[in-house]
Design an enzyme around this catalytic site. Structure first.
Site, PDB file in Angstrom:
ATOM      1  N   LYS A  10      -7.181   8.575 -19.291  1.00  0.00           N
ATOM      2  CA  LYS A  10      -7.198   9.156 -20.536  1.00  0.00           C
ATOM      3  C   LYS A  10      -6.178   9.203 -21.422  1.00  0.00           C
ATOM      4  CE  LYS A  10     -11.419   9.947 -18.515  1.00  0.00           C
ATOM      5  NZ  LYS A  10     -11.615  11.324 -17.673  1.00  0.00           N
ATOM      6  N   ASP A  46      -5.830  20.394 -13.084  1.00  0.00           N
ATOM      7  CA  ASP A  46      -6.043  19.022 -13.668  1.00  0.00           C
ATOM      8  C   ASP A  46      -5.711  19.427 -14.964  1.00  0.00           C
ATOM      9  OD1 ASP A  46      -7.523  17.078 -15.040  1.00  0.00           O
ATOM     10  OD2 ASP A  46      -9.191  17.262 -13.893  1.00  0.00           O
ATOM     11  N   TYR A  88     -14.451  19.100 -14.488  1.00  0.00           N
ATOM     12  CA  TYR A  88     -15.106  17.767 -14.600  1.00  0.00           C
ATOM     13  C   TYR A  88     -16.456  17.576 -13.647  1.00  0.00           C
ATOM     14  CZ  TYR A  88     -15.201  12.617 -14.922  1.00  0.00           C
ATOM     15  OH  TYR A  88     -15.296  11.441 -14.923  1.00  0.00           O
ATOM     16  N   ARG A 144       0.684  -1.315   0.009  1.00  0.00           N
ATOM     17  CA  ARG A 144      -0.084   0.163   0.063  1.00  0.00           C
ATOM     18  C   ARG A 144       0.938   1.289  -0.105  1.00  0.00           C
ATOM     19  NH1 ARG A 144      -1.719   0.977   4.707  1.00  0.00           N
ATOM     20  NH2 ARG A 144      -3.023  -0.791   5.203  1.00  0.00           N
TER      21      ARG A 144
HETATM   22  C1  LIG Z   1     -12.003  11.674 -16.332  1.00  0.00           C
HETATM   23  C2  LIG Z   1     -11.547  12.813 -15.585  1.00  0.00           C
HETATM   24  C3  LIG Z   1     -11.494  12.722 -14.300  1.00  0.00           C
HETATM   25  C4  LIG Z   1     -11.913  11.520 -13.389  1.00  0.00           C
HETATM   26  O1  LIG Z   1     -11.043  10.372 -13.611  1.00  0.00           O
HETATM   27  P1  LIG Z   1     -11.417   9.072 -13.525  1.00  0.00           P
HETATM   28  O2  LIG Z   1     -10.047   8.295 -14.022  1.00  0.00           O
HETATM   29  O3  LIG Z   1     -12.452   8.580 -14.502  1.00  0.00           O
HETATM   30  O4  LIG Z   1     -11.741   8.694 -12.097  1.00  0.00           O
HETATM   31  C5  LIG Z   1     -11.117  14.017 -13.691  1.00  0.00           C
HETATM   32  N1  LIG Z   1     -10.731  15.048 -14.628  1.00  0.00           N
HETATM   33  C6  LIG Z   1     -10.961  15.089 -15.887  1.00  0.00           C
HETATM   34  C7  LIG Z   1     -10.632  16.158 -16.777  1.00  0.00           C
HETATM   35  C8  LIG Z   1     -11.474  13.792 -16.452  1.00  0.00           C
HETATM   36  O5  LIG Z   1     -11.509  13.884 -18.031  1.00  0.00           O
END
Ligand SMILES: *Cc1c(COP(=O)(O)O)cnc(C)c1O
Length: 390
Positions: free
Chosen positions: A205, A180, A108, A56
């Site tokens: 992504k 982000d 998001y 962990r």
């Molecule tokens: C998909 C996404 C998230 C969340 O991520 P997960 O891997 O789906 O939990 C956060 N910010 C953005 C811009 C995203 O496209």
């Protein structure tokens, strides 16, 4: 705590993407980092180990990913998580009850949901503002403000926040700037160089890029902040498994290559759409008609494959989604394959209709995640889909 190998920094971006954070396996010479699928590590004697105890806290495969992405973002420490949301949630655990956060209103949908439906019940307070204007961030500052969190470009309207201006406002208020960077990726935008304290991603992504895992990662520079986040990682445990870490690490090897193609395809398709339906109905920061194109050009070196198009009615949007053959109807983005989606009923379904409308996420809005297929096939697909619209 995973700190980068300093010697990796002497290499260029693509070289770092392929090699940083990884060394041939000392026992076998394997060029690929092994998937160290273990929960614990045997100790030679009380208090004597090879730097690993219980997985962990740290795992070598995860560490390779953390070091790799940390060098790509220009930070010193990386922390991988089991999802982008797990990453955001762990970052927020740096705060305590009573603290205030200024958050972009266009972040998001899941980030908004986490703050609005869960974390505000733990005594954190949030003000959502249009971060396109740094003055709005400054106006929202209170004596309790500890973080400013922004996403740029935003999903799905591709609004841009000036990262240098946001960092200045945050730091003047004694707050951290959290960014982000999922949409732009470190290939096109490096928030730490603009003053961000923590940059994070949904590795699900573009970083992974093959739509075959869920993950998140945070990168930062400050040693004390990193020690606090490492404590949270180990104490709260939102960590990815070694196999998912390995998949993301395989993804970053081709990140620079893939992003070049996403960007080339994205530019062509945005231009085609603008000609087809008009500049004002296409949202893409790389179009000269984008209201913040000059700022986007200044802080990004490319614009990627995310494009939104206003189809004006839900029926027209639905028809387009039904008529495409190469684009697949699905949530998510950033994979090699092209996807098409309807934000109002998919990614933004958890946002109340009134708020959605205020944000400009209309029922006619369609979002494209342009993949790396032959652009002629993608254009042909859109052409025949549009030609048949009633
Ligand atoms: C998909 C996404 C998230 C969340 O991520 P997960 O891997 O789906 O939990 C956060 N910010 C953005 C811009 C995203 O496209």
């Amino acid at each position: 705590m995973t700190r980068i190998y300093d010697e990796d920094l002497k290499y260029g971006f693509s070289t770092r993407g392929i090699h940083a954070g990884q060394r041939p396996d000392p026992t076998t010479g394997a060029i690929m980092p092994p998937i160290v699928q273990t929960s614990t590590f045997v100790q030679e004697a009380l208090g004597v180990n090879k730097g690993y105890e219980y997985a962990r806290g740290t795992n070598p495969t995860r560490q390779a990913l953390e070091r790799n992405v940390a060098t790509l973002e220009g930070g010193r420490h990386g922390f991988a998580f089991s999802s982008g949301m797990g990453c955001t949630d762990s970052i927020m655990k740096l705060l305590k009850g009573g603290d205030h956060v200024i958050c972009g209103e266009n972040v998001y949908g899941g980030t908004y949901r986490l703050f609005d439906k869960i974390l505000q019940h733990f005594g954190l307070s949030f003000t959502f503002v249009d971060t396109r204007d740094a003055q709005r961030i400054a106006d929202a500052v209170t004596p309790k403000t500890r973080m400013v969190l922004v996403e740029t470009p935003t999903n799905p309207l591709m609004r841009i926040t000036d990262l240098k201006a946001a960092a200045e406002v945050a730091h003047k208020a004694g707050a951290l700037l959290i960014v982000d960077n999922t949409f732009a990726t470190p290939v096109f935008q490096r928030p730490i160089e603009s003053g961000a304290d923590i940059v994070y991603h949904s590795t699900t992504k573009y970083l992974n890029g093959h739509s075959d895992m869920i993950g998140g990662i945070a990168v930062l520079t400050d040693d004390d902040l990193a020690a606090r986040l490492q404590f949270i990682v180990n104490a709260a445990g939102a960590i990815p498994g070694p196999f998912d870490s390995w998949l993301a690490l395989r993804g970053t090897k081709t990140l620079a290559l893939r992003m070049r193609q996403h960007d080339a395809n994205g530019r062509e398709i945005a231009a085609w759409l603008a000609k087809r339906v008009g500049d004002d109905r296409v949202f893409y920061a790389g179009l000269p008609s984008h209201p913040q194109h000059a700022l986007a050009k200044k802080q990004m070196s490319g614009f990627g494959g995310m494009i939104s198009v206003e189809m004006q009615t839900k029926e027209k949007a639905g028809e387009l989604l039904k008529r495409v053959r190469v684009f697949s109807l699905a949530e998510s983005l950033g994979g090699v394959e092209s996807l098409i989606s309807h934000p109002a009923s998919m990614t933004h379904a958890s946002v109340e209709p009134a708020r959605r409308a205020a944000l400009g996420v209309t029922d006619g809005l369609v979002r494209l995640s342009v993949g790396v297929e032959d652009v002629g096939d993608l254009l042909g697909d859109l052409e025949s889909a549009f030609a048949g619209l009633t």
